[in-house]
Design a protein around this motif. Structure first.
Motif, short mmCIF file in Angstrom:
data_model
loop_
_atom_site.label_atom_id
_atom_site.label_comp_id
_atom_site.label_asym_id
_atom_site.label_seq_id
_atom_site.Cartn_x
_atom_site.Cartn_y
_atom_site.Cartn_z
N GLU A 167 151.94 -4.57 -26.43
CA GLU A 167 151.63 -5.96 -26.08
C GLU A 167 152.85 -6.84 -26.32
O GLU A 167 153.75 -6.51 -27.10
N LYS B 4 149.24 -13.76 -24.48
CA LYS B 4 149.26 -12.33 -24.78
C LYS B 4 149.29 -11.55 -23.48
O LYS B 4 148.46 -11.76 -22.60
N ASN C 172 154.51 -8.93 -32.46
CA ASN C 172 153.90 -8.10 -31.42
C ASN C 172 153.45 -6.77 -32.00
O ASN C 172 154.05 -6.25 -32.93
N ASN D 79 153.50 -10.89 -27.18
CA ASN D 79 152.92 -12.18 -27.52
C ASN D 79 154.00 -13.25 -27.44
O ASN D 79 155.11 -13.07 -27.95
#
Length: 544
Positions: A170, A526, A166, A172
């Motif tokens: 964010e 995401k 990541n 992921n």
């Protein structure tokens, strides 16, 4: 409820019972064998969790006493194949949505049921139906089945734990969704454990399955199906469909929802079905996953530095346990000229002493081959070698089908390293030996590597480390499973992931996480915690 991060209990390989005289497991097994022999079974299809009887039946016979009928099984056709597909698809959404640990629990419970409650049943059924000795049944129908059912959930957790990196702001994530559609599992007669793994590996990853067992193994495979149901497998997740391979496959492979094929069997059948899949590609919703383990022409290469006793034991067990009816069984043997007499003399003596007969007599090392068709094929190879002019049968070679499909463990010595019995898969208790010139080891390695179209298993018998290393390098593509100073059979789940390449299959390694990866389709997710509010980039803000 899932308010915790759960972990599968770390699996260990199931201990092998030895069934020695006077042991409680031996008494329980003999009692179960006699119970099954008296209980003539009527085996139905199981579709959507319900028993289905077509009234078109076939007998289930003991290979080692073919006048003894254990029961009958009902034969599925095209209509039942369509019913099984519908039942699988009806069960799909709910099964895929079930938390992974709940799916895992079904198969972990099934493993425990076999270990504690149904050990004697699974051993006895496999012995009677497939003519396995007590030891061969135990390592297959009990220990390896349990290992698959315990190790595969552990591998499933490892796969789900594989997550991406990541950046700031964010998150992921990787999700491993089941395939869109259903998986078609086609299983062989020779291993109850393969019949267990091929349907359950895709199922525990959230897939639904249409399972066609081999006709010669319906008896033990039905026991597995009943076990899954007792362990809590929901209706329709796995559908048990014994019957005509052609009729069932034609329906299954023409369905738009066909998404995966899990196969163990002959190379010819696998290639034929792969062609059929390819011709139907335009009508599938997805490109199907194809996983296959097929034939083998497995070798034992004796280096001049090999020890005699260990080598002879590896050869006898590797070639003749379960009558050579293992895709991993040794069927070609390479003996150095400098030591050929001592190895050949020792092998002939040991092979000639192997006891053969009904598996209910625990003193026997081998039983019968699976059926008359196999008997005729194998005996044909022996007879052609006997009359070829370039080979001779130096141990065994007798065939007798009067009471069972019995073929003596057979050793052929050939002068032609590319003779029929050195190249073709025979799938019986036949080993062909060739004496090579050990003054040119590189030529010997090339011969081993190039003789067979297969690439499944092989063994190198040697004590010299330099020679072991040279052989490993030279033969690295000749087998997917290579053994040093051991027989080329007996791969253990979690310790020797199994599979080969070339004409032996797709090498997707049953007994490891690699196989389970084929039954999921990854999706990358995401999440942006600070999404931009303008589409303009900083470089666009002015001209300096």
């Amino acid at each position: 409820m899932n308010n915790g991060i759960f972990h599968i209990p770390r699996p260990v390989n199931e201990p092998v019972f030895n069934y020695a005289p006077g042991s409680p497991e031996r008494a329980a097994l003999k009692q179960e064998i006699e119970r099954l022999r008296k209980d003539r079974m009527d085996i139905p299809l199981i579709i959507g969790g319900k028993e289905v009887r077509t009234e078109k039946t076939a007998p289930i016979r003991r290979p080692d006493a073919h006048n003894e009928v254990l029961g009958v099984y009902h034969i599925a056709g095209e209509e039942e194949a369509r019913m099984a597909i519908k039942a699988a698809l009806d069960a799909k959404a709910e099964w895929a949505a079930l938390p992974w640990e709940e799916r895992a629990a079904v198969f972990l419970r099934a493993a425990e049921l076999i270990s504690v409650k149904y050990r004697a049943l699974m051993d006895a059924a496999t012995m009677l139906c497939q003519s396995k000795t007590a030891h061969q049944a135990e390592i297959d129908a009990v220990c390896e089945v349990i290992d698959f059912l315990r190790f595969n959930p552990w591998y499933m957790e490892q796969i789900y734990n594989q997550q991406p990196d990541n950046a700031k702001g964010e998150w992921n994530r990787s999700a491993y969704r089941p395939l869109e559609g259903f998986v078609y599992a086609v299983t062989p007669f020779n291993f109850t454990s393969i019949a267990a793994n091929l349907p359950t590996a895709p199922a525990m990853m959230g897939n639904v399955v249409v399972w066609k067992p081999a006709s010669n193994a319906v008896y033990s495979n039905y026991m597995l199906m009943k076990l899954y149901m007792e362990a809590g497998l929901p209706p329709g997740v796995i559908n048990f469909l014994p019957g005509s391979g052609g009729a069932i496959s034609n329906v299954v492979l023409s369905s738009p929802d066909f998404a995966g094929f899990h196969f163990t069997g002959s190379t010819e059948v696998f290639r034929s079905l792969w062609k059929q899949i390819s011709s139907n590609l335009e009508q599938y919703y997805v490109y199907p996953r194809i996983v296959g383990e097929t034939g083998g022409k497995d070798f034992i290469f004796i280096d001049p530095s090999a020890e005699l006793a260990n080598t002879v034991t590896a050869v006898v067990r590797g070639a003749f346990e379960y009558q050579g009816q293992k895709c991993s069984a040794a069927s070609r043997l390479y003996i150095p000229a400098s030591r050929s007499k001592e190895f050949i003399d020792a092998l002939v003596a040991e092979i000639s002493a192997i006891p053969m007969g009904e598996i209910t007599d625990f003193r026997n090392f081998v039983g019968a081959v699976i059926d008359e068709a196999a008997f005729n094929t194998i005996c044909g190879y022996i007879e052609r070698a006997r009359t070829s002019g370039e080979a001779k049968v130096i141990a065994g070679g007798a065939c007798d089908k009067s009471r069972g499909w019995f073929i003596e463990p057979t050793l052929i010595l050939t002068e032609n390293p590319r003779s029929e019995s050195m190249v073709n898969e025979i799938f019986g208790p036949v080993l062909t030996a060739y004496v090579y010139d050990d003054h040119d080891m590189e030529a010997a390695y090339r011969l081993v590597d190039s003789t067979s179209p297969y690439g499944l298993t092989g063994a190198i018998m040697a004590t010299d480390r330099q020679r072991i290393n040279r052989a490993l390098l030279a033969l690295q593509n000749a087998a997917g499973n290579l053994y040093i100073n051991d027989k080329p059979t007996g791969a253990v789940v979690g310790r020797q992931p199994f599979g080969g390449a070339r004409a032996s299959g797709t090498n997707d390694k049953a007994g490891s996480y690699l196989n389970l990866l084929r039954w999921v389709s990854a999706v990358a997710i995401k999440e942006n915690f600070a999404p931009p509010s303008s589409w303009r980039y900083p470089f666009m803000l002015g001209d300096d």
